[in-house]
Motif scaffolding. Structure first.
Motif, mmCIF file in Angstrom:
data_model
loop_
_atom_site.group_PDB
_atom_site.id
_atom_site.type_symbol
_atom_site.label_atom_id
_atom_site.label_comp_id
_atom_site.label_asym_id
_atom_site.label_seq_id
_atom_site.Cartn_x
_atom_site.Cartn_y
_atom_site.Cartn_z
ATOM 1 N N ALA A 6 0.837 -1.206 0.000
ATOM 2 C CA ALA A 6 0.000 0.000 0.000
ATOM 3 C C ALA A 6 0.869 1.252 0.000
ATOM 4 O O ALA A 6 0.582 2.214 -0.725
ATOM 5 C CB ALA A 6 -0.924 -0.011 1.213
ATOM 6 N N ILE A 7 1.931 1.253 0.794
ATOM 7 C CA ILE A 7 2.847 2.393 0.822
ATOM 8 C C ILE A 7 3.535 2.550 -0.528
ATOM 9 O O ILE A 7 3.696 3.662 -1.036
ATOM 10 C CB ILE A 7 3.872 2.232 1.962
ATOM 11 N N GLN A 8 3.909 1.441 -1.133
ATOM 12 C CA GLN A 8 4.557 1.484 -2.448
ATOM 13 C C GLN A 8 3.599 2.058 -3.492
ATOM 14 O O GLN A 8 4.009 2.868 -4.336
ATOM 15 C CB GLN A 8 4.998 0.083 -2.843
ATOM 16 N N ASP A 9 2.329 1.687 -3.454
ATOM 17 C CA ASP A 9 1.346 2.237 -4.397
ATOM 18 C C ASP A 9 1.147 3.733 -4.187
ATOM 19 O O ASP A 9 0.995 4.487 -5.152
ATOM 20 C CB ASP A 9 0.010 1.513 -4.243
ATOM 21 N N VAL A 10 1.163 4.170 -2.919
ATOM 22 C CA VAL A 10 1.027 5.601 -2.634
ATOM 23 C C VAL A 10 2.225 6.361 -3.182
ATOM 24 O O VAL A 10 2.079 7.423 -3.796
ATOM 25 C CB VAL A 10 0.851 5.836 -1.112
ATOM 26 N N PHE A 11 3.429 5.823 -2.994
ATOM 27 C CA PHE A 11 4.622 6.474 -3.519
ATOM 28 C C PHE A 11 4.585 6.570 -5.040
ATOM 29 O O PHE A 11 4.954 7.594 -5.621
ATOM 30 C CB PHE A 11 5.893 5.744 -3.086
ATOM 31 N N ILE A 12 4.116 5.531 -5.692
ATOM 32 C CA ILE A 12 4.041 5.548 -7.157
ATOM 33 C C ILE A 12 3.028 6.584 -7.631
ATOM 34 O O ILE A 12 3.280 7.331 -8.587
ATOM 35 C CB ILE A 12 3.705 4.138 -7.689
ATOM 36 N N SER A 13 1.886 6.665 -6.954
ATOM 37 C CA SER A 13 0.885 7.648 -7.373
ATOM 38 C C SER A 13 1.357 9.071 -7.106
ATOM 39 O O SER A 13 1.112 9.976 -7.920
ATOM 40 C CB SER A 13 -0.444 7.380 -6.665
ATOM 41 N N VAL A 14 2.068 9.302 -5.991
ATOM 42 C CA VAL A 14 2.606 10.634 -5.706
ATOM 43 C C VAL A 14 3.668 11.003 -6.738
ATOM 44 O O VAL A 14 3.707 12.136 -7.234
ATOM 45 C CB VAL A 14 3.174 10.703 -4.267
ATOM 46 N N GLN A 15 4.521 10.045 -7.090
ATOM 47 C CA GLN A 15 5.561 10.310 -8.069
ATOM 48 C C GLN A 15 4.962 10.613 -9.440
ATOM 49 O O GLN A 15 5.423 11.525 -10.138
ATOM 50 C CB GLN A 15 6.505 9.119 -8.169
ATOM 51 N N SER A 16 3.925 9.908 -9.841
ATOM 52 C CA SER A 16 3.306 10.183 -11.143
ATOM 53 C C SER A 16 2.598 11.541 -11.133
ATOM 54 O O SER A 16 2.606 12.257 -12.135
ATOM 55 C CB SER A 16 2.346 9.070 -11.534
ATOM 56 N N ALA A 17 1.999 11.914 -9.998
ATOM 57 C CA ALA A 17 1.355 13.229 -9.914
ATOM 58 C C ALA A 17 2.392 14.340 -9.987
ATOM 59 O O ALA A 17 2.182 15.353 -10.684
ATOM 60 C CB ALA A 17 0.560 13.340 -8.616
ATOM 61 N N LEU A 18 3.522 14.172 -9.308
ATOM 62 C CA LEU A 18 4.593 15.175 -9.382
ATOM 63 C C LEU A 18 5.182 15.249 -10.790
ATOM 64 O O LEU A 18 5.575 16.322 -11.250
ATOM 65 C CB LEU A 18 5.679 14.864 -8.362
ATOM 66 N N ASP A 19 5.239 14.110 -11.479
ATOM 67 C CA ASP A 19 5.728 14.098 -12.857
ATOM 68 C C ASP A 19 4.793 14.897 -13.765
ATOM 69 O O ASP A 19 5.253 15.644 -14.630
ATOM 70 C CB ASP A 19 5.854 12.658 -13.351
ATOM 71 N N GLU A 20 3.492 14.758 -13.557
ATOM 72 C CA GLU A 20 2.526 15.516 -14.354
ATOM 73 C C GLU A 20 2.652 17.014 -14.097
ATOM 74 O O GLU A 20 2.597 17.821 -15.025
ATOM 75 C CB GLU A 20 1.107 15.052 -14.054
ATOM 76 N N VAL A 21 2.841 17.398 -12.845
ATOM 77 C CA VAL A 21 2.984 18.825 -12.505
ATOM 78 C C VAL A 21 4.265 19.381 -13.123
ATOM 79 O O VAL A 21 4.275 20.481 -13.686
ATOM 80 C CB VAL A 21 2.971 19.014 -10.971
ATOM 81 N N ALA A 22 5.365 18.606 -13.032
ATOM 82 C CA ALA A 22 6.628 19.055 -13.616
ATOM 83 C C ALA A 22 6.525 19.154 -15.135
ATOM 84 O O ALA A 22 7.042 20.100 -15.742
ATOM 85 C CB ALA A 22 7.755 18.109 -13.224
#
Length: 122
Positions: A6-22
């Motif tokens: 679950a923590i790994q999935d949260v990290f992946i979703s946060v990383q993809s959201a930050l990638d979209e913002v960047a």
């Protein structure tokens, strides 16, 4: 183990959201860096027209027209698909990653069609 996944999935979703913002920021930067000149000219013309519109028409009337348009859109065309023109425009501007991946195809001077024609004719 479930908590770890679950923590790994949260990290992946946060990383993809930050990638979209960047990516959004890079596309905005590349718009005003004249990376794609046609799109930059289009943005400059749209900003000039918006400035002229804001100069000629009071903001109160523009907000009123925007609100009427927004709240009666579903009544006028119930099957219309919503889209955001700003995001559609920025999706056409390349990000920095796409600019690094882009390279022009170069023509090999030894394999030009003119040289092949000349050698075949003689």
């Amino acid at each position: 183990m479930d908590k770890l996944y679950a923590i790994q999935d949260v990290f992946i979703s946060v990383q993809s959201a930050l990638d979209e913002v960047a990516s959004f920021g890079e596309r905005l930067k590349n718009t005003f860096n004249w990376t794609v000149p046609f799109l930059s000219w289009l943005a400059i013309i749209a900003l000039c027209l918006a400035t002229l519109l804001l100069y000629l028409i009071p903001l109160r009337y523009l907000v009123l027209a925007w609100g009427v348009n927004k709240f009666t859109k579903k009544l006028r065309d119930p099957y219309m698909i919503d889209n955001n023109e700003l995001f559609d425009f920025l999706s056409r501007v390349p990000s920095d990653v796409q600019m690094m991946q882009y390279c022009e195809l170069r023509v090999d001077p030894g394999q030009s069609p003119n040289k092949r024609r000349r050698t075949n004719l003689s």
